[in-house]
Design an enzyme around this catalytic site. Structure first.
Site, mmCIF file in Angstrom:
data_model
loop_
_atom_site.group_PDB
_atom_site.id
_atom_site.type_symbol
_atom_site.label_atom_id
_atom_site.label_comp_id
_atom_site.label_asym_id
_atom_site.label_seq_id
_atom_site.Cartn_x
_atom_site.Cartn_y
_atom_site.Cartn_z
ATOM 1 N N SER A 84 -7.555 -13.524 6.152
ATOM 2 C CA SER A 84 -6.966 -13.780 4.718
ATOM 3 C C SER A 84 -7.658 -12.751 4.050
ATOM 4 C CB SER A 84 -7.400 -15.142 4.417
ATOM 5 O OG SER A 84 -6.607 -15.480 3.378
ATOM 6 N N ASP A 90 3.971 -17.382 7.152
ATOM 7 C CA ASP A 90 2.457 -17.587 6.530
ATOM 8 C C ASP A 90 2.818 -17.849 5.111
ATOM 9 O OD1 ASP A 90 -0.068 -17.228 5.027
ATOM 10 O OD2 ASP A 90 -0.685 -15.963 7.089
ATOM 11 N N HIS A 135 -0.882 -20.239 8.150
ATOM 12 C CA HIS A 135 -1.849 -19.200 7.626
ATOM 13 C C HIS A 135 -2.600 -18.509 8.798
ATOM 14 C CE1 HIS A 135 -3.807 -16.807 4.868
ATOM 15 N NE2 HIS A 135 -4.952 -17.638 4.732
#
Length: 553
Positions: free
Chosen positions: A264, A492, A522
């Protein structure tokens, strides 16, 4: 007041939701729900952070953007440090709380310059954690992890997810840290717990002028609290400084090259490191990739679309598995209408929840978004929606929201969201007004009837921030770096798949190598997909770079 956040948080969040809500397994999707091992410490975050090491001061200077080659050399007192590894304490409130990980985990601190332009000046202590290599094969070095946010405590998150990296642990010491401004690394402090709770009463998607003013006043109050409590560090929690910390940590750990796994926001940090230090990049992989070419409007709009797509995927799966028992019916437009009708009702009349609390519209949106991070949380989302739509109660959606924002059962917040805002606002030069957001609202609402308004109004979070922003977007070009693996998941919600291709392009020809997972949630590696895990493990363990364009299903 909890808008969808930049980078959308740590992968540890999904694990926390899956493990922390197992009591909901009797819901309409229970038969197919996947629950993964975890601990409550996987969503570190907000306001009880360790104070900065000197009295707070107001600073209006932007962080240094000087290239690494032009900065003063670091003194030997910093580069020659050797961490004093010892048994780990339990994670602090700022890190998210929880249990001490126990042996063989080890913790230490590292001193880094507050300002790399003044390396002999004031320093900050960075919290570290390590799981030594298990042996049996030749040790490669240390493998550093950043789990995203920005604002996730690596010290609290790595032990919760370490089982996923057991194969990597055979040849690497697994190492993570709280980046500057996060957790126990001079963690940013803003509002106290009670005041943070009170922000839930401020409408984060205002419908009239009075609510717009209330949101602006709350944003200003938050910025002022951060200035008053953490002003001395606010100008120095930027991603460029965090990347310099990575290189200092590499040196202190005794590695010639940085081996790194970023998730991320951690992909942005990894990209900035590769740009600053291309010739010390070792084996570096990125998962759940932030698009480095987007400005905040483009990024927030992409997130709105990504979360809407994930919600629609959830509703389709729910309808297929639960039929008429699914709270969103057949899904699609009809399912979306059921949710928007629920949210409109909550705007006027919040639902009761356990402990005398209530589920507001803002918290419901936060809870829905939180559950979309992983298929493992879809059952909890189905239960929460059923409870709210049919039972008139908000307990489960509120629990999901609490996990997302780092609020524990005692009402204590980690510093996740304080750090998230501080890092985002010092990184991003743009400051958006209410009028600019209102111009963008039609596009955001078209992107997502559920998340659009919240994503758009979240753009005002840096209005009035006490330090200037750094850049329009990060520079990740890394000519001369070895191949870097860039992983994108087509489902995602928080870092849409297109970001992986943009990152690979930004890194440069021959550097960015794209690997695709056709999945949900994710990130990709921690989903357990065998194909993807094998490709990444071979890269880290054997140096085998996957073919660009490799696709796993």
């Amino acid at each position: 007041m909890h808008p969808v956040v930049r980078g959308a948080g740590a992968l540890g969040l999904a694990a926390a939701l899956a493990g922390g809500l197992t009591a909901c397994q009797s819901g309409p999707m229970a038969a197919s729900a996947k629950v993964e091992p975890t601990t409550a410490a996987t969503t570190p975050a907000a306001t009880g952070a360790t104070p900065p090491p000197a009295p707070a001061e107001t600073s209006t200077t932007a962080p240094s953007t000087t290239p690494s080659t032009a900065l003063p050399a670091l003194p030997a007192a910093l580069t020659g440090q050797r961490p004093g590894w010892q048994a780990c304490p339990a994670p602090s409130a700022a890190q998210g709380g929880g249990q001490a990980p126990g042996a063989p985990w080890e913790c230490a601190t590292l001193k880094a310059p507050l300002d790399y332009a003044e390396p002999d000046g004031r320093s900050v202590d960075l919290a570290l954690i390590r799981l030594p290599a298990t042996g049996g094969q030749p040790r490669i070095g240390s493998l550093l992890f950043n789990f995203g946010g920005p604002g996730a405590s690596g010290v609290a998150t790595l032990p919760a997810l370490a089982e996923d990296y057991a194969d990597l642990n055979t040849r690497y010491d697994l190492v993570s840290f709280d980046p500057r401004g996060v957790g126990d690394s001079a963690g940013v402090r803003c509002l106290d717990d009670a005041a943070t709770d009170a922000t839930a009463a401020v409408d984060a998607s205002p419908d009239d002028d009075a609510e717009v003013r209330a949101l602006a006043e709350a944003t200003a109050a938050y910025a002022n609290a951060c200035r008053d409590n953490s002003g001395a560090v606010l100008a120095h929690v930027d991603t460029v400084s965090a990347a310099r910390d990575l290189d200092l940590l590499r040196q202190v750990l005794g590695d010639d090259r940085l081996h790194y796994f970023g998730f991320s926001y951690g992909t942005e940090l990894g990209g900035v490191y590769a740009h600053l230090y291309p010739h010390t990049v070792g084996r570096l992989a990125m998962d759940a990739v932030v698009d480095p070419a987007q400005d905040p409007v483009q990024s927030s709009l992409g997130q709105a679309k990504g979360f809407q797509l994930a919600l629609e995927n959830f509703m389709t799966a729910c309808a297929e598995q639960a039929g008429e028992a699914c709270p969103t019916g057949p899904g699609g437009a009809q399912g979306t209408r059921r949710i928007t009708t629920l949210l409109q009702g909550l705007d006027a009349a919040p639902l009761p929840a356990e402990g005398g609390r209530t589920l507001t519209q803002d918290l419901a949106v936060t809870g829905i978004a939180a559950a979309l991070y992983s298929e493992a949380s879809w059952n909890a989302l189905a239960v929460g929606l059923q409870e709210a739509l049919e039972g008139g109660a908000g307990t489960t959606l509120l629990a999901l929201a609490d996990a997302y924002v780092g609020r524990d059962a005692q009402g204590r917040y980690s510093n996740l969201f304080a750090a998230n805002r501080a890092i985002s606002c010092v990184d991003d030069r743009q400051r958006y007004t209410a009028a600019q957001v209102q111009e963008q609202l039609p596009a955001f609402r078209q992107a997502s009837p559920v998340f659009g308004d919240f994503a758009a109004w979240g753009l005002t979070a840096c209005a009035g921030w006490p330090v200037a922003g750094l850049t329009d977007h990060p520079d990740v070009s890394a000519p001369g770096a070895p191949p870097i693996v860039v992983i994108g998941n087509t489902g995602d919600p928080a870092t849409p798949y297109e970001g992986a291709r943009a990152m690979a392009h930004g890194l440069g020809a021959g550097v960015g190598v794209t690997v695709t997972l056709r999945g949900q949630g994710h990130g990709g590696y921690d989903t357990g997909n065998v194909c993807l895990k094998q490709a990444v493990d071979q890269y880290f363990l054997d140096g085998v770079v996957p073919a660009d364009g490799t696709t796993c299903t």
